[in-house]
Write an enzyme that holds these catalytic residues in place. Structure first.
Site, PDB file in Angstrom:
ATOM      1  CB  CYS A   2      -0.898   0.040   1.239  1.00 49.97           C
ATOM      2  SG  CYS A   2      -2.002  -1.379   1.407  1.00 49.97           S
ATOM      3  CG  ASN A  79       1.863  -6.292   4.185  1.00 55.35           C
ATOM      4  OD1 ASN A  79       1.426  -6.972   5.102  1.00 55.35           O
ATOM      5  ND2 ASN A  79       2.726  -6.767   3.308  1.00 55.35           N
TER       6      ASN A  79
END
Length: 324
Positions: A2, A79
């Site tokens: 991300c 993440n």
């Protein structure tokens, strides 16, 4: 994978690309002030700031990916596989599970300054949401209108970093990502002068040559550099619509298209949604992979002194405006 950013223009903005290979039926969820926030190891919050953001559709619990509270404080979890390290319960610390961190912080704090003051004894404890939903390895970008920080729980303990660029991606650790920008200090948004040699007449044969060397791949370190360069050199109209549009263009510089990042056989990571929070107006904007129309949900259009979650499924189907 991300990418999250902050952006100051007409107003103050915060948002992210959510890149993954699986969707969990994401929706925009508003947690009103009197919805009881229940925590595993600390006291519940029966009255708190209202919160808006994207959640997974699970068990009527606000399992936020990213969110903003009514004071304009914003958080996104990204993440951090292979680096995130969650701890055992420690009676001398404030034990919060990682999936509780966003509602716990947004429920009671109004600024990054307050967050920094109150997380010195934070212990991100290793407790799964359920047997079916184990913890995700994450780190977090936290921002208000003035500043942003990064929170990481690693083997060495809890790390809190000031974030002068307002960007976060994934691995490796944030301090290394920030240091890596030194390798790109020669990048420019203008046409470079010939510094190769005075003995060779070199031609600037194309526009955009100041950006030669700017990474274009989808790896987390490359996205960090590209997002930081794009954001910090970006210009937008001093209007709400112009600023929001530009925000999504910045995120678009690091979005992932289906087919470019294979995770397992036949499964590809892609940008499931992109979001933009207006910290000043309490509006949550988003668009999805198949629906590039910008949609908005306003926190202040709801009755916030209630006890039930308010949810709006993402508008994921393509929307077209027929001109003729």
């Amino acid at each position: 994978m991300c990418t999250a950013i902050t952006y100051q223009s007409y107003n103050n903005y915060f948002g992210r690309n959510f890149d993954y290979e699986i969707s969990y039926n994401e929706m925009v969820t508003i947690t009103p002030r009197k919805y009881p926030l229940v925590f595993r190891k600390v006291e519940n919050l029966d009255h708190h700031y209202a919160i808006i953001g994207i959640t997974a559709d699970v068990e009527s619990y606000p399992l936020y990916y990213d969110a903003m509270n009514e004071k304009g404080l914003c958080i996104a979890g990204l993440n951090f596989a292979g680096y995130a390290d969650y701890k055992k319960y420690d009676a001398d610390k404030v034990n919060i599970t990682p999936f509780e961190l966003i509602p716990w912080l947004l429920g009671q704090f109004s600024s990054v300054r307050e967050v920094k003051k109150n997380i010195q004894k934070l212990n991100l404890v290793n407790i799964n949401f359920s047997e079916q939903l184990p913890l995700s390895p994450l780190h977090w970008l936290v921002a208000d209108k003035q500043e942003s920080i990064v929170i990481e729980s690693v083997k060495e303990g809890l790390k809190i970093y000031d974030n002068p660029v307002g960007v976060l991606t994934n691995n490796p650790n944030f301090d290394y990502q920030l240091f890596n920008l030194n390798n790109y200090r020669a990048l420019s948004n203008s046409t470079p002068q010939n510094s190769f040699s005075e003995k060779v007449d070199l031609d600037s044969y194309s526009r955009g040559m100041g950006g030669l060397g700017l990474p274009g791949d989808l790896s987390s370190m490359s996205r960090f550099v590209r997002a930081a360069f794009t954001k910090l050199n970006s210009l937008s109209m001093q209007t709400e619509s112009g600023s929001v549009s530009q925000f999504f263009h910045i995120l678009g510089s690091v979005e992932q298209q289906k087919g470019l990042c294979e995770v397992t056989d036949g499964k590809y990571e892609y940008t499931i949604y992109s979001s933009c929070c207006d910290m000043d107006k309490g509006v949550y904007y988003y668009r999805t992979y198949d629906n590039s129309q910008i949609n908005s949900v306003s926190l202040n259009h709801e009755h916030l002194d209630t006890t039930e979650l308010i949810s709006y499924p993402l508008r994921s189907e393509a929307q077209y405006y027929a001109v003729n």
